[in-house]
Design a protein around this motif. Structure first.
Motif, PDB file in Angstrom:
ATOM      1  N   ILE A   9      29.434  44.689  33.700  1.00  0.00           N
ATOM      2  CA  ILE A   9      30.575  45.599  33.609  1.00  0.00           C
ATOM      3  C   ILE A   9      31.759  44.786  33.103  1.00  0.00           C
ATOM      4  O   ILE A   9      32.136  43.784  33.717  1.00  0.00           O
ATOM      5  CB  ILE A   9      30.916  46.241  34.968  1.00  0.00           C
ATOM      6  N   LEU A  10      32.326  45.191  31.975  1.00  0.00           N
ATOM      7  CA  LEU A  10      33.480  44.509  31.398  1.00  0.00           C
ATOM      8  C   LEU A  10      34.603  45.520  31.215  1.00  0.00           C
ATOM      9  O   LEU A  10      34.496  46.459  30.424  1.00  0.00           O
ATOM     10  CB  LEU A  10      33.119  43.882  30.055  1.00  0.00           C
ATOM     11  N   LEU A  11      35.674  45.344  31.970  1.00  0.00           N
ATOM     12  CA  LEU A  11      36.859  46.201  31.872  1.00  0.00           C
ATOM     13  C   LEU A  11      37.975  45.397  31.226  1.00  0.00           C
ATOM     14  O   LEU A  11      38.344  44.335  31.732  1.00  0.00           O
ATOM     15  CB  LEU A  11      37.304  46.660  33.259  1.00  0.00           C
ATOM     16  N   THR A  12      38.516  45.877  30.127  1.00  0.00           N
ATOM     17  CA  THR A  12      39.618  45.215  29.441  1.00  0.00           C
ATOM     18  C   THR A  12      40.739  46.226  29.229  1.00  0.00           C
ATOM     19  O   THR A  12      40.561  47.214  28.516  1.00  0.00           O
ATOM     20  CB  THR A  12      39.159  44.644  28.083  1.00  0.00           C
ATOM     21  N   GLY A  13      41.875  45.988  29.889  1.00  0.00           N
ATOM     22  CA  GLY A  13      43.009  46.894  29.750  1.00  0.00           C
ATOM     23  C   GLY A  13      42.716  48.287  30.268  1.00  0.00           C
ATOM     24  O   GLY A  13      43.079  49.279  29.649  1.00  0.00           O
ATOM     25  N   VAL A  14      42.084  48.374  31.428  1.00  0.00           N
ATOM     26  CA  VAL A  14      41.735  49.669  32.020  1.00  0.00           C
ATOM     27  C   VAL A  14      42.441  49.776  33.372  1.00  0.00           C
ATOM     28  O   VAL A  14      42.333  48.882  34.205  1.00  0.00           O
ATOM     29  CB  VAL A  14      40.206  49.795  32.216  1.00  0.00           C
ATOM     30  N   ASP A  15      43.149  50.861  33.593  1.00  0.00           N
ATOM     31  CA  ASP A  15      43.896  51.056  34.829  1.00  0.00           C
ATOM     32  C   ASP A  15      43.272  52.153  35.686  1.00  0.00           C
ATOM     33  O   ASP A  15      42.601  53.058  35.172  1.00  0.00           O
ATOM     34  CB  ASP A  15      45.347  51.444  34.516  1.00  0.00           C
ATOM     35  N   ASN A  16      43.516  52.048  37.000  1.00  0.00           N
ATOM     36  CA  ASN A  16      43.054  53.072  37.948  1.00  0.00           C
ATOM     37  C   ASN A  16      41.529  53.200  37.922  1.00  0.00           C
ATOM     38  O   ASN A  16      40.965  54.196  37.475  1.00  0.00           O
ATOM     39  CB  ASN A  16      43.722  54.419  37.659  1.00  0.00           C
ATOM     40  N   VAL A  17      40.872  52.138  38.416  1.00  0.00           N
ATOM     41  CA  VAL A  17      39.410  52.033  38.363  1.00  0.00           C
ATOM     42  C   VAL A  17      38.861  51.910  39.775  1.00  0.00           C
ATOM     43  O   VAL A  17      39.409  51.174  40.608  1.00  0.00           O
ATOM     44  CB  VAL A  17      38.979  50.796  37.547  1.00  0.00           C
ATOM     45  N   THR A  18      37.780  52.602  40.044  1.00  0.00           N
ATOM     46  CA  THR A  18      37.044  52.441  41.299  1.00  0.00           C
ATOM     47  C   THR A  18      35.597  52.089  40.980  1.00  0.00           C
ATOM     48  O   THR A  18      34.927  52.812  40.239  1.00  0.00           O
ATOM     49  CB  THR A  18      37.080  53.728  42.141  1.00  0.00           C
ATOM     50  N   ILE A  19      35.128  50.961  41.546  1.00  0.00           N
ATOM     51  CA  ILE A  19      33.719  50.565  41.456  1.00  0.00           C
ATOM     52  C   ILE A  19      33.219  50.493  42.885  1.00  0.00           C
ATOM     53  O   ILE A  19      33.666  49.650  43.667  1.00  0.00           O
ATOM     54  CB  ILE A  19      33.564  49.207  40.752  1.00  0.00           C
ATOM     55  N   ASP A  20      32.298  51.364  43.240  1.00  0.00           N
ATOM     56  CA  ASP A  20      31.859  51.456  44.631  1.00  0.00           C
ATOM     57  C   ASP A  20      30.343  51.649  44.689  1.00  0.00           C
ATOM     58  O   ASP A  20      29.771  52.421  43.916  1.00  0.00           O
ATOM     59  CB  ASP A  20      32.554  52.641  45.320  1.00  0.00           C
ATOM     60  N   ASN A  21      29.709  50.903  45.615  1.00  0.00           N
ATOM     61  CA  ASN A  21      28.276  51.056  45.878  1.00  0.00           C
ATOM     62  C   ASN A  21      27.441  50.817  44.617  1.00  0.00           C
ATOM     63  O   ASN A  21      26.588  51.622  44.238  1.00  0.00           O
ATOM     64  CB  ASN A  21      27.967  52.442  46.460  1.00  0.00           C
ATOM     65  N   VAL A  22      27.706  49.676  43.975  1.00  0.00           N
ATOM     66  CA  VAL A  22      26.965  49.282  42.773  1.00  0.00           C
ATOM     67  C   VAL A  22      26.177  48.012  43.076  1.00  0.00           C
ATOM     68  O   VAL A  22      26.676  47.111  43.753  1.00  0.00           O
ATOM     69  CB  VAL A  22      27.929  49.040  41.594  1.00  0.00           C
ATOM     70  N   LYS A  23      24.949  47.932  42.558  1.00  0.00           N
ATOM     71  CA  LYS A  23      24.120  46.728  42.675  1.00  0.00           C
ATOM     72  C   LYS A  23      23.871  46.193  41.272  1.00  0.00           C
ATOM     73  O   LYS A  23      23.424  46.919  40.384  1.00  0.00           O
ATOM     74  CB  LYS A  23      22.806  47.038  43.382  1.00  0.00           C
ATOM     75  N   ILE A  24      24.171  44.897  41.106  1.00  0.00           N
ATOM     76  CA  ILE A  24      24.035  44.245  39.808  1.00  0.00           C
ATOM     77  C   ILE A  24      23.199  42.986  39.983  1.00  0.00           C
ATOM     78  O   ILE A  24      23.482  42.166  40.858  1.00  0.00           O
ATOM     79  CB  ILE A  24      25.416  43.892  39.221  1.00  0.00           C
ATOM     80  N   ASP A  25      22.190  42.818  39.145  1.00  0.00           N
ATOM     81  CA  ASP A  25      21.297  41.663  39.198  1.00  0.00           C
ATOM     82  C   ASP A  25      21.098  41.214  37.752  1.00  0.00           C
ATOM     83  O   ASP A  25      20.345  41.832  37.000  1.00  0.00           O
ATOM     84  CB  ASP A  25      19.971  42.058  39.848  1.00  0.00           C
ATOM     85  N   THR A  26      21.790  40.151  37.339  1.00  0.00           N
ATOM     86  CA  THR A  26      21.887  39.859  35.914  1.00  0.00           C
ATOM     87  C   THR A  26      21.953  38.362  35.663  1.00  0.00           C
ATOM     88  O   THR A  26      21.962  37.562  36.601  1.00  0.00           O
ATOM     89  CB  THR A  26      23.113  40.581  35.319  1.00  0.00           C
ATOM     90  N   ASN A  27      21.999  37.982  34.373  1.00  0.00           N
ATOM     91  CA  ASN A  27      22.030  36.560  34.022  1.00  0.00           C
ATOM     92  C   ASN A  27      23.361  36.132  33.411  1.00  0.00           C
ATOM     93  O   ASN A  27      23.492  35.006  32.958  1.00  0.00           O
ATOM     94  CB  ASN A  27      20.892  36.231  33.055  1.00  0.00           C
TER      95      ASN A  27
END
Length: 336
Positions: A9-27
């Motif tokens: 997940i890449l957020l650039t110049g983004v306002d008012n964001v909610t990230i909830d209950n996410v599972k990430i398994d990456t390299n």
């Protein structure tokens, strides 16, 4: 998200964001928040063995100095196990020898501010985060950012591969030529438990000459490090690395088993305990160019081989109360 490709997940110049209950398994990086305001990350698990788990940045990607501010990270889990083993529940470590020397010599998977740090970091809280089999917390301003008004609490860390807490003010200055050296101030870190952190390094807090980290509060910390370092490591000279990449590994082995603190003004340690699993011959605390420091109820397991618990170099206005053991030749309330 399994194997996010680039940053999951890449957020650039983004306002008012909610990230909830996410599972990430990456390299690669799990979550990058770059130049964003009003961000909430909660109830999230990120496994990233060869890159960072949750990162706040302030790059110049949008052609302006945009701050990252009003951010909360809470009730989350970060780790550096083999990719895929978070989601399948096996939590397998990477094969021995699979990580190269340098910045990737230990599993990453940490929470970090930086490295990109052109705009400011302001009004940020991090709480209730579990670190397992990864690196620790990193706060970095090396490209001109003012990193200020940060509150961090209730962290637990096990099997920390390098530095449990890394706070770095530097002058890499990657960005517009008009940028000046930034600042780190008004940072509070409380209620942290660290078990079995790697013996090569310790908590590392470092400004640069003429630009100290200011007004730093550390309270309720309990560090039980792996230990086992030989006496000769207590004599190493730590490079300044003023314009280098701010990765703890590049500072080399540290001469303290608990805290190495340099170029800091206004330091408060209270209810802090450091100990080791294997006898360690380094001092618990090494302070260099530190001004206005209070140690209250600080306990350190005495180093092996008769080394002093404290080494103070160019330290002024140092006070200690209800702490043990005391710095050599000092009594409670005495100032050096």
């Amino acid at each position: 998200i399994l194997h996010g490709g680039h940053f999951a997940i890449l957020l650039t110049g983004v306002d008012n964001v909610t990230i909830d209950n996410v599972k990430i398994d990456t390299n690669r990086d799990g979550i990058d928040v770059d130049g964003c305001r009003n961000v909430r990350i909660s109830n999230t698990s990120v496994n990233s063995p060869v890159d960072d788990a949750i990162v706040l940045k302030t790059s110049y990607a949008l052609g302006e100095l945009r701050p990252t501010e009003n951010v909360t990270i809470t009730n989350s889990f970060v780790s550096g196990f083999r990719e895929g083993s978070l989601l399948d529940g096996t939590y397998r470590p990477l094969p021995a020898g699979s990580l190269s020397e340098g910045a990737t010599a230990t599993p990453v998977g940490r929470v970090k501010m930086g490295t990109e740090s052109n705009g400011d970091f302001r009004n940020i809280t991090i709480s209730n985060v579990v670190f397992d089999h990864c690196r620790g917390l990193a706060l970095e301003s090396v490209d001109g950012a003012h990193l200020e008004d940060v509150s961090i609490s209730d962290l637990t860390m096990r099997e920390v591969g390098d530095v449990p807490i890394f706070i770095r003010l530097g002058r890499r200055m990657r960005g517009p030529d008009s940028l000046q050296i930034g600042a780190i101030r008004r940072v509070s870190i409380s209620n942290v438990v660290v078990y079995d952190s790697a013996p090569r390094q310790a908590v590392l807090i470092a400004g640069i000459p003429g630009h100290p980290i200011e007004d730093l509060r550390l309270s309720g910390l309990r560090l039980e490090v792996a230990g086992g370092a030989p006496a000769e490591q207590a004599a190493v000279k730590v490079p300044e690395m003023e314009d280098g990449y701010p990765e703890p590994y590049y500072f080399g082995p540290l001469p303290a088993y608990g805290f190495f603190i340099r170029h800091v003004k206004g330091l408060r340690l209270s209810d802090v305990e450091v100990s080791y699993l294997e006898p360690d011959a380094r001092p618990a605390f090494v302070l260099e160019d530190v001004h206005d420091a209070d140690f209250h109820h600080v306990t350190a397991e005495p180093p092996a081989a008769g080394s002093p618990a404290y080494v103070l170099r160019a330290v002024t206005d140092f006070r200690t109360e209800d702490s043990r053991p005391l710095p050599a030749a000092m009594n409670s309330h005495q100032t050096r």
